[in-house]
Design a protein around this motif. Structure first.
Motif, mmCIF file in Angstrom:
data_model
loop_
_atom_site.group_PDB
_atom_site.id
_atom_site.type_symbol
_atom_site.label_atom_id
_atom_site.label_comp_id
_atom_site.label_asym_id
_atom_site.label_seq_id
_atom_site.Cartn_x
_atom_site.Cartn_y
_atom_site.Cartn_z
ATOM 1 N N SER A 25 80.434 62.237 45.073
ATOM 2 C CA SER A 25 81.246 61.016 45.037
ATOM 3 C C SER A 25 81.133 60.287 43.703
ATOM 4 O O SER A 25 82.072 59.622 43.279
ATOM 5 C CB SER A 25 80.820 60.074 46.164
ATOM 6 N N THR A 73 88.780 61.576 37.699
ATOM 7 C CA THR A 73 88.847 60.178 38.128
ATOM 8 C C THR A 73 88.609 60.093 39.628
ATOM 9 O O THR A 73 88.719 61.097 40.341
ATOM 10 C CB THR A 73 90.236 59.575 37.810
ATOM 11 N N PRO A 74 88.318 58.903 40.132
ATOM 12 C CA PRO A 74 88.154 58.750 41.581
ATOM 13 C C PRO A 74 89.414 59.104 42.378
ATOM 14 O O PRO A 74 89.334 59.425 43.552
ATOM 15 C CB PRO A 74 87.808 57.263 41.749
ATOM 16 N N GLU A 75 90.565 59.076 41.716
ATOM 17 C CA GLU A 75 91.833 59.401 42.388
ATOM 18 C C GLU A 75 92.189 60.878 42.283
ATOM 19 O O GLU A 75 93.253 61.298 42.753
ATOM 20 C CB GLU A 75 92.978 58.571 41.775
ATOM 21 N N ASP A 76 91.343 61.685 41.674
ATOM 22 C CA ASP A 76 91.595 63.111 41.482
ATOM 23 C C ASP A 76 91.737 63.801 42.841
ATOM 24 O O ASP A 76 90.873 63.664 43.708
ATOM 25 C CB ASP A 76 90.436 63.725 40.687
ATOM 26 N N SER A 77 92.817 64.541 43.027
ATOM 27 C CA SER A 77 93.083 65.159 44.335
ATOM 28 C C SER A 77 92.025 66.195 44.712
ATOM 29 O O SER A 77 91.653 66.294 45.894
ATOM 30 C CB SER A 77 94.477 65.777 44.363
ATOM 31 N N ILE A 80 88.965 64.142 45.832
ATOM 32 C CA ILE A 80 89.218 63.505 47.130
ATOM 33 C C ILE A 80 89.113 64.535 48.256
ATOM 34 O O ILE A 80 88.486 64.278 49.286
ATOM 35 C CB ILE A 80 90.590 62.798 47.141
#
Length: 100
Positions: A25, A73-77, A80
């Motif tokens: 995470s 990035t935290p939004e990387d698919s 996630i």
């Protein structure tokens, strides 16, 4: 099989797996992938033993991207999806451990 030993082994793995989930995470905040690679290296044999080796491919993709200097990035698919699948499996291992 000894249920007490099985419970203990699964409990140890669960603790390691939860620590790995935390490292996964936090991957976007790491400068390089060394911490993640080391954590993956430590947990890889346990993933195979607990028949979760299908997750290793997800982790290897993220590790390679990080090693190559790609920003995650935290939004990387991919991230996630890996975090989501890992959480599901952590819950599964926890349930297994509780049922021993």
């Amino acid at each position: 099989m000894d249920p007490v030993l099985n419970r203990r082994i699964s409990s140890i793995f669960l603790n390691e797996f939860e620590a790995f989930l935390k490292t996964l995470s936090e991957l976007p905040s790491h400068e390089d992938g060394d911490i993640f690679q080391f954590s993956l290296h430590k947990i890889r044999p346990s993933l195979v033993i607990f028949e979760l080796d299908n997750l290793i491919k997800l982790y290897d993709v993220l590790s390679a991207r990080k090693r190559e200097g790609e920003k995650i990035t935290p939004e990387d698919s991919d991230l996630i999806f890996a975090v989501s699948e890992t959480k599901k499996q952590v819950d599964r291992v926890s349930e297994f451990s509780n049922n021993l």
